[in-house]
Design a protein around this motif. Structure first.
Motif, PDB file in Angstrom:
ATOM      1  N   ASN A 197     -27.585 -25.967   0.642  1.00 29.64           N
ATOM      2  CA  ASN A 197     -26.253 -25.378   0.704  1.00 29.64           C
ATOM      3  C   ASN A 197     -25.580 -25.358  -0.673  1.00 29.64           C
ATOM      4  OD1 ASN A 197     -26.035 -25.015   3.684  1.00 29.64           O
ATOM      5  ND2 ASN A 197     -26.356 -27.227   3.653  1.00 29.64           N
ATOM      6  N   PRO A 198     -24.514 -24.560  -0.826  1.00 25.09           N
ATOM      7  CA  PRO A 198     -23.814 -24.512  -2.121  1.00 25.09           C
ATOM      8  C   PRO A 198     -22.990 -25.761  -2.413  1.00 25.09           C
ATOM      9  CG  PRO A 198     -22.743 -23.056  -0.533  1.00 25.09           C
ATOM     10  CD  PRO A 198     -24.001 -23.536   0.108  1.00 25.09           C
ATOM     11  N   LYS A 199     -22.728 -26.583  -1.358  1.00 28.69           N
ATOM     12  CA  LYS A 199     -21.966 -27.808  -1.553  1.00 28.69           C
ATOM     13  C   LYS A 199     -22.582 -28.920  -0.714  1.00 28.69           C
ATOM     14  CE  LYS A 199     -17.466 -25.644  -2.537  1.00 28.69           C
ATOM     15  NZ  LYS A 199     -16.043 -25.539  -2.113  1.00 28.69           N
ATOM     16  N   LEU A 200     -22.399 -30.159  -1.162  1.00 35.97           N
ATOM     17  CA  LEU A 200     -22.883 -31.320  -0.419  1.00 35.97           C
ATOM     18  C   LEU A 200     -21.939 -31.620   0.749  1.00 35.97           C
ATOM     19  CD1 LEU A 200     -23.750 -33.659  -3.430  1.00 35.97           C
ATOM     20  CD2 LEU A 200     -25.397 -32.420  -2.005  1.00 35.97           C
ATOM     21  N   GLY A 201     -22.459 -32.344   1.738  1.00 34.01           N
ATOM     22  CA  GLY A 201     -21.571 -32.810   2.813  1.00 34.01           C
ATOM     23  C   GLY A 201     -22.099 -32.648   4.212  1.00 34.01           C
ATOM     24  N   GLY A 202     -22.940 -31.603   4.452  1.00 33.58           N
ATOM     25  CA  GLY A 202     -23.473 -31.407   5.795  1.00 33.58           C
ATOM     26  C   GLY A 202     -22.381 -31.242   6.831  1.00 33.58           C
ATOM     27  N   ARG A 203     -22.473 -32.015   7.926  1.00 36.52           N
ATOM     28  CA  ARG A 203     -21.516 -31.848   9.027  1.00 36.52           C
ATOM     29  C   ARG A 203     -20.108 -32.279   8.634  1.00 36.52           C
ATOM     30  NH1 ARG A 203     -22.796 -35.666  14.036  1.00 36.52           N
ATOM     31  NH2 ARG A 203     -21.150 -34.337  14.837  1.00 36.52           N
ATOM     32  N   LEU A 204     -19.973 -33.155   7.638  1.00 38.45           N
ATOM     33  CA  LEU A 204     -18.640 -33.572   7.195  1.00 38.45           C
ATOM     34  C   LEU A 204     -17.889 -32.389   6.600  1.00 38.45           C
ATOM     35  CD1 LEU A 204     -19.464 -36.992   5.475  1.00 38.45           C
ATOM     36  CD2 LEU A 204     -18.727 -36.579   7.833  1.00 38.45           C
ATOM     37  N   ARG A 205     -18.618 -31.482   5.995  1.00 36.98           N
ATOM     38  CA  ARG A 205     -17.990 -30.304   5.379  1.00 36.98           C
ATOM     39  C   ARG A 205     -17.566 -29.294   6.439  1.00 36.98           C
ATOM     40  NH1 ARG A 205     -20.778 -25.694   3.035  1.00 36.98           N
ATOM     41  NH2 ARG A 205     -19.299 -24.455   1.848  1.00 36.98           N
ATOM     42  N   ARG A 206     -18.355 -29.162   7.494  1.00 34.89           N
ATOM     43  CA  ARG A 206     -18.004 -28.162   8.507  1.00 34.89           C
ATOM     44  C   ARG A 206     -17.101 -28.737   9.612  1.00 34.89           C
ATOM     45  NH1 ARG A 206     -23.593 -29.042   9.929  1.00 34.89           N
ATOM     46  NH2 ARG A 206     -23.782 -29.892  12.049  1.00 34.89           N
ATOM     47  N   GLU A 207     -16.859 -30.065   9.581  1.00 33.85           N
ATOM     48  CA  GLU A 207     -15.920 -30.669  10.534  1.00 33.85           C
ATOM     49  C   GLU A 207     -14.934 -31.570   9.780  1.00 33.85           C
ATOM     50  OE1 GLU A 207     -17.492 -31.615  14.657  1.00 33.85           O
ATOM     51  OE2 GLU A 207     -19.277 -32.011  13.452  1.00 33.85           O
ATOM     52  N   PRO A 208     -14.149 -30.987   8.870  1.00 37.23           N
ATOM     53  CA  PRO A 208     -13.271 -31.815   8.026  1.00 37.23           C
ATOM     54  C   PRO A 208     -12.172 -32.531   8.796  1.00 37.23           C
ATOM     55  CG  PRO A 208     -12.763 -29.488   7.749  1.00 37.23           C
ATOM     56  CD  PRO A 208     -14.006 -29.557   8.579  1.00 37.23           C
ATOM     57  N   GLN A 209     -11.753 -31.970   9.949  1.00 42.43           N
ATOM     58  CA  GLN A 209     -10.642 -32.568  10.686  1.00 42.43           C
ATOM     59  C   GLN A 209     -11.102 -33.559  11.748  1.00 42.43           C
ATOM     60  OE1 GLN A 209     -12.290 -29.834  11.462  1.00 42.43           O
ATOM     61  NE2 GLN A 209     -11.129 -28.486  12.821  1.00 42.43           N
ATOM     62  N   ARG A 210     -12.395 -33.667  12.001  1.00 41.02           N
ATOM     63  CA  ARG A 210     -12.897 -34.548  13.052  1.00 41.02           C
ATOM     64  C   ARG A 210     -12.770 -36.013  12.633  1.00 41.02           C
ATOM     65  NH1 ARG A 210     -18.608 -33.950  16.381  1.00 41.02           N
ATOM     66  NH2 ARG A 210     -18.355 -35.820  17.662  1.00 41.02           N
ATOM     67  N   ILE A 211     -12.446 -36.869  13.584  1.00 37.64           N
ATOM     68  CA  ILE A 211     -12.351 -38.306  13.320  1.00 37.64           C
ATOM     69  C   ILE A 211     -13.731 -38.929  13.513  1.00 37.64           C
ATOM     70  CG2 ILE A 211     -11.253 -40.478  13.958  1.00 37.64           C
ATOM     71  CD1 ILE A 211      -9.306 -38.470  12.796  1.00 37.64           C
ATOM     72  N   PHE A 212     -14.267 -39.510  12.445  1.00 35.72           N
ATOM     73  CA  PHE A 212     -15.563 -40.181  12.497  1.00 35.72           C
ATOM     74  C   PHE A 212     -15.358 -41.685  12.362  1.00 35.72           C
ATOM     75  CE2 PHE A 212     -16.695 -35.951  10.913  1.00 35.72           C
ATOM     76  CZ  PHE A 212     -17.756 -35.634  11.751  1.00 35.72           C
ATOM     77  N   GLN A 213     -16.216 -42.426  13.070  1.00 34.37           N
ATOM     78  CA  GLN A 213     -16.171 -43.875  12.941  1.00 34.37           C
ATOM     79  C   GLN A 213     -17.208 -44.293  11.913  1.00 34.37           C
ATOM     80  OE1 GLN A 213     -17.234 -46.287  16.405  1.00 34.37           O
ATOM     81  NE2 GLN A 213     -15.401 -47.508  16.060  1.00 34.37           N
ATOM     82  N   THR A 214     -16.793 -45.073  10.923  1.00 36.24           N
ATOM     83  CA  THR A 214     -17.715 -45.531   9.884  1.00 36.24           C
ATOM     84  C   THR A 214     -18.378 -46.826  10.329  1.00 36.24           C
ATOM     85  OG1 THR A 214     -16.100 -46.889   8.722  1.00 36.24           O
ATOM     86  CG2 THR A 214     -16.153 -44.552   8.167  1.00 36.24           C
ATOM     87  N   ASN A 215     -19.337 -47.294   9.524  1.00 36.18           N
ATOM     88  CA  ASN A 215     -20.043 -48.525   9.888  1.00 36.18           C
ATOM     89  C   ASN A 215     -19.140 -49.750   9.827  1.00 36.18           C
ATOM     90  OD1 ASN A 215     -20.161 -47.926   7.045  1.00 36.18           O
ATOM     91  ND2 ASN A 215     -21.424 -49.746   6.800  1.00 36.18           N
ATOM     92  N   GLU A 216     -17.987 -49.639   9.164  1.00 38.03           N
ATOM     93  CA  GLU A 216     -17.054 -50.765   9.125  1.00 38.03           C
ATOM     94  C   GLU A 216     -16.085 -50.724  10.302  1.00 38.03           C
ATOM     95  OE1 GLU A 216     -17.343 -48.701   6.431  1.00 38.03           O
ATOM     96  OE2 GLU A 216     -18.540 -49.964   5.102  1.00 38.03           O
ATOM     97  N   LYS A 217     -16.366 -49.847  11.271  1.00 35.12           N
ATOM     98  CA  LYS A 217     -15.530 -49.682  12.461  1.00 35.12           C
ATOM     99  C   LYS A 217     -14.178 -49.052  12.137  1.00 35.12           C
ATOM    100  CE  LYS A 217     -18.716 -51.696  14.886  1.00 35.12           C
ATOM    101  NZ  LYS A 217     -19.623 -50.889  15.709  1.00 35.12           N
ATOM    102  N   GLU A 218     -14.065 -48.489  10.950  1.00 36.47           N
ATOM    103  CA  GLU A 218     -12.851 -47.766  10.590  1.00 36.47           C
ATOM    104  C   GLU A 218     -12.995 -46.311  11.014  1.00 36.47           C
ATOM    105  OE1 GLU A 218     -11.719 -50.213   6.517  1.00 36.47           O
ATOM    106  OE2 GLU A 218     -12.719 -48.268   6.401  1.00 36.47           O
ATOM    107  N   GLU A 219     -11.865 -45.653  11.194  1.00 33.15           N
ATOM    108  CA  GLU A 219     -11.882 -44.243  11.553  1.00 33.15           C
ATOM    109  C   GLU A 219     -11.366 -43.420  10.376  1.00 33.15           C
ATOM    110  OE1 GLU A 219      -9.678 -43.775  15.167  1.00 33.15           O
ATOM    111  OE2 GLU A 219     -11.444 -44.207  16.408  1.00 33.15           O
ATOM    112  N   LYS A 220     -12.132 -42.380  10.029  1.00 36.74           N
ATOM    113  CA  LYS A 220     -11.742 -41.499   8.937  1.00 36.74           C
ATOM    114  C   LYS A 220     -12.054 -40.067   9.322  1.00 36.74           C
ATOM    115  CE  LYS A 220     -12.658 -44.956   5.352  1.00 36.74           C
ATOM    116  NZ  LYS A 220     -13.463 -45.309   4.175  1.00 36.74           N
ATOM    117  N   THR A 221     -11.288 -39.138   8.769  1.00 37.77           N
ATOM    118  CA  THR A 221     -11.591 -37.728   9.010  1.00 37.77           C
ATOM    119  C   THR A 221     -12.824 -37.330   8.203  1.00 37.77           C
ATOM    120  OG1 THR A 221     -10.207 -36.946   7.194  1.00 37.77           O
ATOM    121  CG2 THR A 221      -9.152 -37.203   9.359  1.00 37.77           C
ATOM    122  N   GLY A 222     -13.432 -36.220   8.582  1.00 39.26           N
ATOM    123  CA  GLY A 222     -14.606 -35.750   7.854  1.00 39.26           C
ATOM    124  C   GLY A 222     -14.321 -35.516   6.384  1.00 39.26           C
ATOM    125  N   SER A 223     -13.143 -34.952   6.076  1.00 35.81           N
ATOM    126  CA  SER A 223     -12.803 -34.666   4.674  1.00 35.81           C
ATOM    127  C   SER A 223     -12.615 -35.971   3.887  1.00 35.81           C
ATOM    128  CB  SER A 223     -11.550 -33.799   4.591  1.00 35.81           C
ATOM    129  OG  SER A 223     -10.459 -34.426   5.240  1.00 35.81           O
TER     130      SER A 223
END
Length: 542
Positions: A209-235
């Motif tokens: 792709n022209p930019k790095l990020g994969g699904r984080l780039r195409r779902e910037p507003q989605r809330i993801f849970q990180t391995n530290e149990k924190e929640e962050k948006t894709g962006s």
């Protein structure tokens, strides 16, 4: 048609389907870019692909099928199908869904007569609804065989050869070497590259792709849970990972470097006297990479679905819809049917609503039930959930107009009850399957794992495959969840560093730390996913 003027942008183009006011995403549209499509001027914005600009202008038919000249539209959005191939600046069969627009670019449709929207050759589709058997149909009388062949060659196939070039200098083949090559720039690949570089490994990071990020780039507003149990948006998560890539290695002693190659596809892996030869295709040339180890983190594909007319423009994968509305700011449709009732399809539904798309219904063949919490946002808008239903067919000439739903009995057979739903968009969100084309080339052992969506490479707990020096992470390993994908990437990168003998005891100790976190992640998975991951994990691999 009503003309709507977005704030500070002037009058919106008639037929323009761009999103001007999104509740969570701000689309940067700066420089206008003009190009022609079949002789007509199209106006897009810098950074858009040809497909996104055409879709925003109202175009839905992108190509015609090889034999029957059926209409094809925007389907995968990431260059993994042939539905959007066109002739660009004289070069045939160019996938326009990944090609950025350029000023003055000449884009032409292919394989149609006289035009893309009105292709008279589609009469073949109506005359032979059950297909053409060339072996029996065009052999008699014998003296007409050459005539048959000329006719078939004239009207079948895709595109015409490029114009002859008087002088052509083939580009020089590039050569590189690396201690570790990471294929895939999504969450898993980024984490693998960072951990390996911080351990002292020189890393080549490759992404198509022209930019790095994969699904984080195409779902910037989605809330993801990180391995530290924190929640962050894709962006937010993407910004953090890109920061880590930038800082990884650096000038500190004992740290490696990360070299990033974008718009680059890994097309082949070959064994070469203990090393691996990786062939990369760039827009300019081929690059041959001699690498000691490889982490394959190419992600996953959307699962397709079989139903009548599933190739009509308007039927697209969830990834394609997300690329349009979340990356390029283009509405994929006005009224959607979402096929699939699962965590990802519900998230897709929220993103469609944010983009201003009306959702007609959710459909799933199983008897899945959605919790009240998950349904709340959809109940408020009276959006129905059809469990124990399937899409039997979609109706329309050059574009989806209706979806026909069939009710299913407990044994999976149709009960005879049908319902027609008006829509112009059908999003396939039935889950994903591992992208294991590269691992298959290496000779790694694979296993069919229905719980993970398909064939999946076998690997040990440190994500080593059955071929020495080849590692897997993320969706390629059947780990579709972002938190798990990131952990698997970190373990794979540290495993590669340890096996290369770089970094001493530090990467080994850090790897054990992430393995414990991955075990905690695994313990909290649903039973079906646990079974799938267990099937791909073996004690010894090589």
């Amino acid at each position: 048609m009503l003309l709507i003027a977005p704030p500070g942008k002037g009058v919106k183009m008639v037929g323009d389907t761009r999103i001007w006011n999104h509740p969570t995403i701000k689309f940067e549209r700066k420089k206008k870019v003009r190009f022609t499509f079949d002789g007509k001027e199209i106006v897009g914005y810098e950074g858009e692909t040809v497909a996104a600009a055409l879709y925003a202008s109202g175009r839905r038919v992108f190509s015609r099928s090889i034999r029957y000249h059926r209409p094809r539209g925007y389907y995968c959005g990431v260059g993994r199908c042939a539905s959007c191939m066109m002739r660009v600046d004289g070069v045939p069969n160019t996938r326009i869904c990944t090609l950025p627009i350029r000023e003055g670019m000449v884009v032409e449709s292919q394989n149609r007569f006289p035009s893309l929207d009105l292709d008279l050759l589609r009469i073949v589709d109506y005359l032979f609804p059950h297909g053409i058997d060339y072996h029996k149909m065009f052999i008699r009388p014998r003296f007409l065989r050459e005539t048959y062949n000329r006719f078939i060659r004239r009207f079948a196939g895709i595109g015409k050869p490029p114009e002859p070039v008087k002088s052509f200098e083939p580009p020089e083949q590039g050569r590189r070497s690396a201690q570790l090559t990471v294929v895939g720039g999504g969450p898993a690949g980024l984490c693998a590259a960072v951990e390996a570089a911080n351990s002292g490994v020189d890393v080549l990071l490759v992404d198509e792709n022209p930019k790095l990020g994969g699904r984080l780039r195409r779902e910037p507003q989605r809330i993801f849970q990180t391995n530290e149990k924190e929640e962050k948006t894709g962006s937010e998560l993407l910004k953090e990972l890109l920061n880590q890539v930038e800082k990884a290695g650096g000038k500190e002693e004992g740290k490696g470097k990360i070299l990033v190659m974008l718009n680059t596809t890994a097309t082949g892996i070959y064994q070469n006297h203990g090393n691996k030869t990786l062939v990369l295709t760039t827009p300019e040339n081929l690059v041959q990479v001699e690498t000691k180890t490889i982490v394959v983190a190419t992600g996953s594909h959307d699962q397709p679905e079989l139903f009548e007319n599933n190739d009509l423009p308007g039927v697209m994968t969830s990834t394609a819809a997300q690329m349009l509305m979340n990356v390029y700011g283009v509405k994929p449709g006005e009224r959607a049917v979402v096929l699939g009732i699962n965590k990802d399809s519900l998230e897709l539904g929220k993103q469609l609503l944010d983009a201003g798309v009306e959702i007609a219904c959710f459909v799933d063949q199983s008897q899945k039930r959605v919790s009240e919490t998950e349904k709340k946002v959809f109940d408020e808008k009276n959006i129905p959930f059809y469990s124990s239903h399937k899409i039997k067919k979609v109706l329309g000439h050059n574009q989806v107009k209706k979806a026909v739903l069939a009710h299913l009995n407990e044994d999976g057979s149709e009960s005879g009850e049908e319902e027609k739903i008006a829509c112009d968009l059908v999003c396939l969100a039935l889950g994903r399957r591992p992208s294991c084309e590269l691992t298959l080339q290496t000779g790694c052992k694979h296993r069919m794992v229905p719980e993970l969506g398909g064939f999946t490479p076998l690997r040990d707990k440190k994500f080593r495959t059955t071929v020495k020096g080849v590692y897997v992470a993320g969706g390629t390993a059947g780990i579709m969840d972002t938190a798990g994908a990131m952990l698997s990437g970190r373990v794979a990168g540290l495993s590669a560093a340890t096996d290369l003998g770089i970094g001493g005891e530090k990467p080994l100790a850090k790897c054990e730390q992430f393995l414990k976190q991955f075990q905690d992640y695994y313990d909290n998975l649903d039973e079906e996913t646990k079974v799938g991951i267990a099937k791909t994990t073996v004690e010894e691999v090589c």
